[in-house]
Design a protein around this motif. Structure first.
Motif, PDB file in Angstrom:
ATOM      1  N   GLU A 172      16.214  32.454  44.423  1.00 30.47           N
ATOM      2  CA  GLU A 172      15.449  31.537  45.275  1.00 30.47           C
ATOM      3  C   GLU A 172      15.323  32.080  46.691  1.00 30.47           C
ATOM      4  O   GLU A 172      14.254  31.987  47.311  1.00 30.47           O
ATOM      5  CB  GLU A 172      16.114  30.165  45.284  1.00 30.47           C
ATOM      6  N   PHE A 176      11.848  34.338  45.746  1.00 32.32           N
ATOM      7  CA  PHE A 176      10.812  33.308  45.899  1.00 32.32           C
ATOM      8  C   PHE A 176      10.553  32.949  47.360  1.00 32.32           C
ATOM      9  O   PHE A 176       9.402  32.837  47.790  1.00 32.32           O
ATOM     10  CB  PHE A 176      11.188  32.074  45.077  1.00 32.32           C
ATOM     11  N   SER A 183      10.442  27.777  43.619  1.00 29.49           N
ATOM     12  CA  SER A 183      10.375  27.984  42.162  1.00 29.49           C
ATOM     13  C   SER A 183      10.249  26.671  41.393  1.00 29.49           C
ATOM     14  O   SER A 183       9.691  26.640  40.292  1.00 29.49           O
ATOM     15  CB  SER A 183      11.605  28.755  41.676  1.00 29.49           C
TER      16      SER A 183
END
Length: 343
Positions: A172, A176, A183
């Motif tokens: 994460e 991301f 996500s």
């Protein structure tokens, strides 16, 4: 109670009270601790972050914990649960005395639950950690990260729990967030499970992409070679430090020292060959190195990056409110790092 009684009655009551006290003392277990003391014969509970299934984890740890029982001359009760939140709850309810935890869980145990780090997992290959990964099917159309991010709302995603370092926190923050993506909202759907089940989901065509880590993938290869052959790594993180062992600070210092000496010396003494074989059952590890709370700083940094990402993507009533939030995040992180380093 004795007021108003004659002398004979008073003697009878005192006799009854004395007899009752003797009987009550006789019913106490031998060696029972006084209030405020730790019963030296009471079991210690060892909490295990599950690797694979809980039953599998208990079986893998049992030989080592049997040796800890013999060393301490007191019972060792092992508990393994199916989720990260389950072990976190057991710790918060003080149902766990010692625990094997990932760095994020250990961070909470140290800062909120009065525990301390005493050892860190080591592997026979000398690695200082492991890597989070994204896996896809070997024949997947996904060949690059650009292809993944080019199609929001298309792919089915399987990830770990929010407390999982490699299953959620590191992907994460490192992957991301770097692309301005959450996500939980980017994918067509998100399924949350353990590493083994997530890998199986991709191998069996039930998910397009999943989080995992290099250590668990090695174990997955041993247990599911056919399914492993159907997987491919799409992305790999930077190095993540290995898991640690923590112990409650309110246990006697002598007991904590005994446990730490056992943990860090296991597999290295005169019975090293047998002990090393026991360690190999536990995720193919070589032992535990001495460690302290400062070894959790990398996990505090991961949490800091995640909080920054959340603040960046949030809606703010003013620039001043936004900046105040960032200052608070930095202040809290600096305080946490100072605490972990004992400053």
């Amino acid at each position: 109670m004795l007021a108003g009684m004659n002398d004979a009655a008073k003697r009878r009551v005192r006799g009854w009270l004395a007899a009752w006290l003797v009987c009550a003392l006789a019913t106490l277990p031998a060696g029972a601790a006084s209030p405020g003391e730790v019963d030296p014969q009471a079991p210690l509970t060892f909490g295990i972050l599950p690797i694979g299934g809980p039953a599998e984890s208990l079986e893998a740890w049992r030989p080592m914990l049997d040796d800890l029982h013999k060393t301490l001359d007191r019972p060792i009760r092992a508990v393994s649960v199916t989720t990260y939140e389950g072990i976190a709850q057991a710790i918060s309810e003080q149902r766990v005395d010692i625990a094997f935890l990932s760095g994020r869980l250990a961070l909470d145990a140290v800062t909120r639950e009065n525990m301390q780090v005493i050892g860190q997992l080591t592997r026979g290959d000398g690695s200082r950690g492991y890597y989070a990964v994204l896996v896809v099917a070997s024949d997947s159309r996904l060949r690059t990260l650009d292809q993944l991010f080019a199609h929001p709302g298309k792919w089915r995603f399987a990830r770990g729990e929010a407390l999982s370092v490699s299953g959620y926190l590191v992907p994460e923050t490192q992957l991301f967030a770097a692309r301005g993506v959450d996500s939980d909202t980017f994918f067509a759907n998100v399924h949350v499970d353990n590493h083994q089940n997530n890998a199986l989901a991709v191998a069996n065509g039930e998910a397009d992409v999943a989080t995992n880590n290099t250590a668990d993938m090695e174990r997955f290869k041993q247990h599911f070679p056919e399914q492993f052959a159907r997987l491919r790594i799409l992305w790999k993180s930077s190095l993540i430090p290995h898991a640690v062992i923590v112990i409650r600070n309110d246990l006697p210092s002598s007991l904590r020292a005994q446990v730490a000496a056992f943990i860090t010396g296991y597999g290295k003494g005169k019975d090293g060959a047998r002990e090393a074989a026991n360690l190999k059952l536990i995720h193919d590890i070589s032992g535990f190195a001495p460690a302290g709370n400062a070894d959790l700083v990398p996990f505090a940094d991961i949490e800091y990056a995640l909080e920054q990402r959340r603040a960046t993507s949030a809606q703010w009533v003013s620039d001043g409110a936004r900046e105040a939030r960032f200052r608070k995040i930095r202040h809290d992180h600096d305080g946490l790092v100072a605490h972990l380093r004992g400053k």
